[in-house]
Scaffold this motif. Structure first.
Motif, mmCIF file in Angstrom:
data_model
loop_
_atom_site.group_PDB
_atom_site.id
_atom_site.type_symbol
_atom_site.label_atom_id
_atom_site.label_comp_id
_atom_site.label_asym_id
_atom_site.label_seq_id
_atom_site.Cartn_x
_atom_site.Cartn_y
_atom_site.Cartn_z
ATOM 1 N N ALA A 119 0.833 -1.206 0.000
ATOM 2 C CA ALA A 119 0.000 0.000 0.000
ATOM 3 C C ALA A 119 0.867 1.255 0.000
ATOM 4 O O ALA A 119 0.550 2.236 -0.678
ATOM 5 C CB ALA A 119 -0.938 -0.009 1.203
ATOM 6 N N LEU A 120 1.956 1.233 0.740
ATOM 7 C CA LEU A 120 2.854 2.382 0.760
ATOM 8 C C LEU A 120 3.503 2.590 -0.603
ATOM 9 O O LEU A 120 3.680 3.727 -1.053
ATOM 10 C CB LEU A 120 3.914 2.212 1.854
ATOM 11 C CG LEU A 120 3.356 2.352 3.269
ATOM 12 C CD1 LEU A 120 4.324 1.791 4.292
ATOM 13 C CD2 LEU A 120 3.028 3.814 3.568
ATOM 14 N N ARG A 121 3.832 1.497 -1.264
ATOM 15 C CA ARG A 121 4.385 1.613 -2.616
ATOM 16 C C ARG A 121 3.340 2.227 -3.552
ATOM 17 O O ARG A 121 3.659 3.118 -4.346
ATOM 18 C CB ARG A 121 4.826 0.253 -3.132
ATOM 19 C CG ARG A 121 5.544 0.334 -4.463
ATOM 20 C CD ARG A 121 6.112 -0.997 -4.887
ATOM 21 N NE ARG A 121 7.069 -0.779 -5.945
ATOM 22 C CZ ARG A 121 7.950 -1.655 -6.325
ATOM 23 N NH1 ARG A 121 8.039 -2.830 -5.739
ATOM 24 N NH2 ARG A 121 8.783 -1.390 -7.305
ATOM 25 N N ASP A 122 2.108 1.772 -3.445
ATOM 26 C CA ASP A 122 1.028 2.321 -4.265
ATOM 27 C C ASP A 122 0.846 3.819 -4.021
ATOM 28 O O ASP A 122 0.524 4.569 -4.943
ATOM 29 C CB ASP A 122 -0.298 1.613 -3.980
ATOM 30 C CG ASP A 122 -0.326 0.181 -4.500
ATOM 31 O OD1 ASP A 122 0.556 -0.201 -5.312
ATOM 32 O OD2 ASP A 122 -1.230 -0.567 -4.073
ATOM 33 N N GLU A 123 1.050 4.218 -2.780
ATOM 34 C CA GLU A 123 0.889 5.622 -2.399
ATOM 35 C C GLU A 123 2.162 6.450 -2.635
ATOM 36 O O GLU A 123 2.201 7.629 -2.311
ATOM 37 C CB GLU A 123 0.484 5.731 -0.920
ATOM 38 C CG GLU A 123 -0.914 5.235 -0.635
ATOM 39 C CD GLU A 123 -1.953 6.029 -1.389
ATOM 40 O OE1 GLU A 123 -1.969 7.266 -1.287
ATOM 41 O OE2 GLU A 123 -2.751 5.395 -2.113
ATOM 42 N N GLU A 124 3.188 5.802 -3.177
ATOM 43 C CA GLU A 124 4.479 6.441 -3.436
ATOM 44 C C GLU A 124 5.103 7.015 -2.170
ATOM 45 O O GLU A 124 5.791 8.038 -2.196
ATOM 46 C CB GLU A 124 4.353 7.493 -4.537
ATOM 47 C CG GLU A 124 3.903 6.896 -5.858
ATOM 48 C CD GLU A 124 3.748 7.901 -6.968
ATOM 49 O OE1 GLU A 124 4.026 9.104 -6.761
ATOM 50 O OE2 GLU A 124 3.330 7.476 -8.061
ATOM 51 N N ALA A 125 4.865 6.332 -1.070
ATOM 52 C CA ALA A 125 5.460 6.694 0.220
ATOM 53 C C ALA A 125 6.674 5.779 0.428
ATOM 54 O O ALA A 125 6.690 4.926 1.310
ATOM 55 C CB ALA A 125 4.443 6.545 1.333
ATOM 56 N N THR A 126 7.650 5.964 -0.432
ATOM 57 C CA THR A 126 8.742 4.996 -0.516
ATOM 58 C C THR A 126 9.594 4.911 0.741
ATOM 59 O O THR A 126 10.077 3.833 1.080
ATOM 60 C CB THR A 126 9.625 5.275 -1.740
ATOM 61 O OG1 THR A 126 10.091 6.620 -1.697
ATOM 62 C CG2 THR A 126 8.856 5.030 -3.027
ATOM 63 N N HIS A 127 9.790 6.027 1.436
ATOM 64 C CA HIS A 127 10.588 5.968 2.666
ATOM 65 C C HIS A 127 9.939 5.006 3.666
ATOM 66 O O HIS A 127 10.611 4.159 4.257
ATOM 67 C CB HIS A 127 10.739 7.365 3.274
ATOM 68 C CG HIS A 127 11.443 7.363 4.591
ATOM 69 N ND1 HIS A 127 12.806 7.205 4.702
ATOM 70 C CD2 HIS A 127 10.963 7.458 5.854
ATOM 71 C CE1 HIS A 127 13.133 7.211 5.992
ATOM 72 N NE2 HIS A 127 12.042 7.376 6.701
ATOM 73 N N TYR A 128 8.643 5.119 3.817
ATOM 74 C CA TYR A 128 7.932 4.232 4.734
ATOM 75 C C TYR A 128 7.874 2.809 4.188
ATOM 76 O O TYR A 128 7.908 1.847 4.939
ATOM 77 C CB TYR A 128 6.527 4.762 5.014
ATOM 78 C CG TYR A 128 6.534 6.104 5.699
ATOM 79 C CD1 TYR A 128 7.141 6.260 6.938
ATOM 80 C CD2 TYR A 128 5.954 7.217 5.107
ATOM 81 C CE1 TYR A 128 7.160 7.501 7.565
ATOM 82 C CE2 TYR A 128 5.966 8.444 5.730
ATOM 83 C CZ TYR A 128 6.574 8.585 6.969
ATOM 84 O OH TYR A 128 6.592 9.799 7.582
ATOM 85 N N GLU A 129 7.779 2.685 2.875
ATOM 86 C CA GLU A 129 7.817 1.359 2.256
ATOM 87 C C GLU A 129 9.131 0.664 2.605
ATOM 88 O O GLU A 129 9.138 -0.525 2.958
ATOM 89 C CB GLU A 129 7.675 1.472 0.739
ATOM 90 C CG GLU A 129 7.811 0.143 0.023
ATOM 91 C CD GLU A 129 8.020 0.249 -1.468
ATOM 92 O OE1 GLU A 129 8.239 -0.809 -2.088
ATOM 93 O OE2 GLU A 129 7.986 1.362 -2.029
ATOM 94 N N ALA A 130 10.226 1.391 2.489
ATOM 95 C CA ALA A 130 11.540 0.806 2.793
ATOM 96 C C ALA A 130 11.608 0.328 4.239
ATOM 97 O O ALA A 130 12.113 -0.765 4.513
ATOM 98 C CB ALA A 130 12.650 1.819 2.508
#
Length: 115
Positions: free
Chosen positions: A50-61
């Motif tokens: 979901a974070l990747r979908d939202e382009e919240a890459t720092h949190y995705e990592a």
């Protein structure tokens, strides 16, 4: 856990998908703390996606590293662990994060994830 689930539901109702995904990651961490590995992995996977979908890459990592840590501890698929760490490294390198060096070392330093 009840508080986190309630927050997740409220954020989804408000269509705040980024924060709902962050709470999903927190739910995964709570499951891990409780020793509920399967539930932790499931929640972290969902949160990271979901974070990747939202382009919240720092949190995705962050979610991917937590997921890799749990799967590594549980002797999960080393290729999957490595894939999570490599994606996190890609994100950290793109953002100039000092965490990139840590992950690069982890991936090349002889840990189990080197496959």
């Amino acid at each position: 856990m009840e508080t986190l689930r309630g927050a997740h539901d409220q954020l989804l109702a408000r269509k705040d998908l980024r924060m709902a995904a962050r709470v999903r990651v927190a739910i995964g961490a709570a499951h891990d703390h409780l020793g509920e590995t399967d539930e932790a992995v499931r929640a972290l996977r969902e949160g990271a996606a979901a974070l990747r979908d939202e382009e919240a890459t720092h949190y995705e990592a962050q979610a991917l590293v937590a997921l890799a840590d749990i799967q590594e501890r549980a002797q999960g698929d080393p290729q999957e662990v490595r894939a999570h760490l490599e994606r996190a490294l890609e994100i950290y390198e793109a953002g100039g994060s000092p965490r990139a060096g840590e992950l690069r070392e982890r991936l090349t330093g002889g840990d189990d994830v080197t496959g």
